[in-house]
Design an enzyme around this catalytic site. Structure first.
Site, PDB file in Angstrom:
ATOM      1  N   SER A  54       0.779  -1.339  -0.033  1.00 49.37           N
ATOM      2  CA  SER A  54      -0.075   0.112   0.062  1.00 49.37           C
ATOM      3  C   SER A  54       0.912   1.125  -0.105  1.00 49.37           C
ATOM      4  O   SER A  54       0.030   2.377  -0.301  1.00 49.37           O
ATOM      5  CB  SER A  54      -0.823   0.127   1.209  1.00 49.37           C
ATOM      6  OG  SER A  54      -0.365  -0.019   2.439  1.00 49.37           O
ATOM      7  N   ASP A 203      -4.617   7.069  10.237  1.00 41.49           N
ATOM      8  CA  ASP A 203      -4.315   5.848  10.579  1.00 41.49           C
ATOM      9  C   ASP A 203      -2.899   5.785  11.447  1.00 41.49           C
ATOM     10  O   ASP A 203      -2.501   4.663  11.841  1.00 41.49           O
ATOM     11  CB  ASP A 203      -4.237   4.784   9.523  1.00 41.49           C
ATOM     12  CG  ASP A 203      -3.530   4.734   8.396  1.00 41.49           C
ATOM     13  OD1 ASP A 203      -2.589   5.366   8.732  1.00 41.49           O
ATOM     14  OD2 ASP A 203      -3.508   4.362   7.548  1.00 41.49           O
ATOM     15  N   HIS A 206       0.185   5.217   7.122  1.00 47.39           N
ATOM     16  CA  HIS A 206       0.377   5.725   5.659  1.00 47.39           C
ATOM     17  C   HIS A 206       0.545   6.951   5.321  1.00 47.39           C
ATOM     18  O   HIS A 206       0.036   7.805   5.885  1.00 47.39           O
ATOM     19  CB  HIS A 206      -1.069   5.241   4.717  1.00 47.39           C
ATOM     20  CG  HIS A 206      -1.241   3.697   4.907  1.00 47.39           C
ATOM     21  ND1 HIS A 206      -2.258   3.077   5.574  1.00 47.39           N
ATOM     22  CD2 HIS A 206      -0.768   2.434   3.993  1.00 47.39           C
ATOM     23  CE1 HIS A 206      -2.255   1.917   5.580  1.00 47.39           C
ATOM     24  NE2 HIS A 206      -1.507   1.581   4.588  1.00 47.39           N
TER      25      HIS A 206
END
Length: 231
Positions: A54, A203, A206
Site C-alpha cells: 500500500s 491511521d 500511511h
C-alpha cells in the site's frame, strides 16, 4: 531515531498497513509515469519496477500521482532520463502474495527492480523465516527473468509491540538480503516520516501527500545516482 521511540505512538495500529479495499486492489498495477509510455520512443526506455504494498500504491491518497513511485517517475520525466516507472504496488500485499505475483509482473522486462515488501508481514507477526524465504524467492525470480537487473531493497521497521527480538531481527532482514544478493539497500524507506503525525494519514501508518514527498526523496537518494549515469 531509535525504533521504539519512533513508533511508540503506533502501538494500537499494528495491522493498519494491511488495510485494503476493493477499489485499491482493483487498481491497475501500471500507474503514474507508466500510463503515458505508449510511443515508439518510450518503448526504448529502460524500466524501473516498484514492487510493493500500500505504500507504493499510494493507499488513502486522493491522487495516486502523489505516491512516491509516481513522484519518482515524474522527476525522471522532467530530467529527460531514458527510464519509465511501473508502479506495481498492491495494497495489503505480503511477501507471500508478492512471491506468487512477481512472475506476472515480470512479463515485462525490468532494468531496476525496487522491492518494497515485508511491512505487512511484520505488522501481522508472520514468522520471519517465511518472510525471509519469500523475499529471497522474489529476488531469485527477478534475477532469473532479468539477469542484468539491478535489485533495490527498501528497508522497513515496525512498531515494537511484538517484542525486541522480533523487531530487531525484522529490521535486519533487509540489509542481510541486500548483502547476500549484492543488491542496493534503502536503509529505511520511511526515514523522517514514520511516527510523525503531521506526515501521515489518520491511521498513523500511511504517509500523506507531504509524507510521500519525503519518501520519494529517500528513494531518490539511492535511485537518482543510478539513473543519472545516463546523462
Amino acid at each position: 531515531m531509535h525504533l521504539i521511540a519512533r513508533f511508540a505512538p503506533l502501538l494500537g495500529l499494528a495491522i493498519c498497513l494491511s488495510c485494503t479495499s476493493k477499489t485499491d486492489t482493483s487498481k491497475t498495477e501500471t500507474t503514474g509515469a507508466d500510463t503515458t509510455a505508449t510511443t515508439t520512443t518510450s518503448t526504448k526506455k529502460k524500466v524501473i519496477v516498484f514492487f510493493g504494498n500500500s505504500l507504493a500504491a499510494g493507499y488513502g491518497l486522493e491522487n495516486t500521482a502523489d505516491a512516491f513511485p509516481n513522484r519518482i517517475g515524474a522527476r525522471i520525466d522532467s530530467l529527460g532520463l531514458p527510464y519509465r516507472v511501473v508502479n506495481a504496488g498492491l495494497s495489503g500485499e505480503t511477501t507471500a502474495g508478492g512471491r506468487s505475483r512477481v512472475g506476472w509482473v515480470l512479463r515485462q522486462a525490468a532494468d531496476i527492480f525496487v522491492l518494497e515488501l515485508g511491512g505487512n508481514d511484520g505488522l501481522r507477526g508472520i514468522p520471519l523465516k517465511s518472510s525471509r524465504e519469500n523475499l529471497q524467492a522474489i529476488i531469485d525470480t527477478v534475477r532469473l527473468k532479468n539477469p542484468a537487473a539491478q535489485v533495490v531493497i527498501a528497508g522497513m521497521q515496525i512498531p515494537p509491540n511484538l517484542g525486541k527480538a522480533y523487531t530487531t531481527e525484522f529490521r535486519g532482514i533487509f540489509k542481510e538480503l541486500a548483502d547476500k544478493n549484492k543488491a542496493v539497500l534503502i536503509p529505511f524507506l520511511l526515514e523522517n516520516v514514520g511516527g510523525d503525525p503531521k506526515l501521515n494519514q489518520a491511521d498513523g501508518i500511511h504517509p500523506n501527500v507531504e509524507g510521500h514527498r519525503i519518501v520519494a526523496e529517500n528513494v531518490w537518494k539511492i535511485i537518482g545516482p543510478m539513473v543519472q549515469k545516463e546523462l
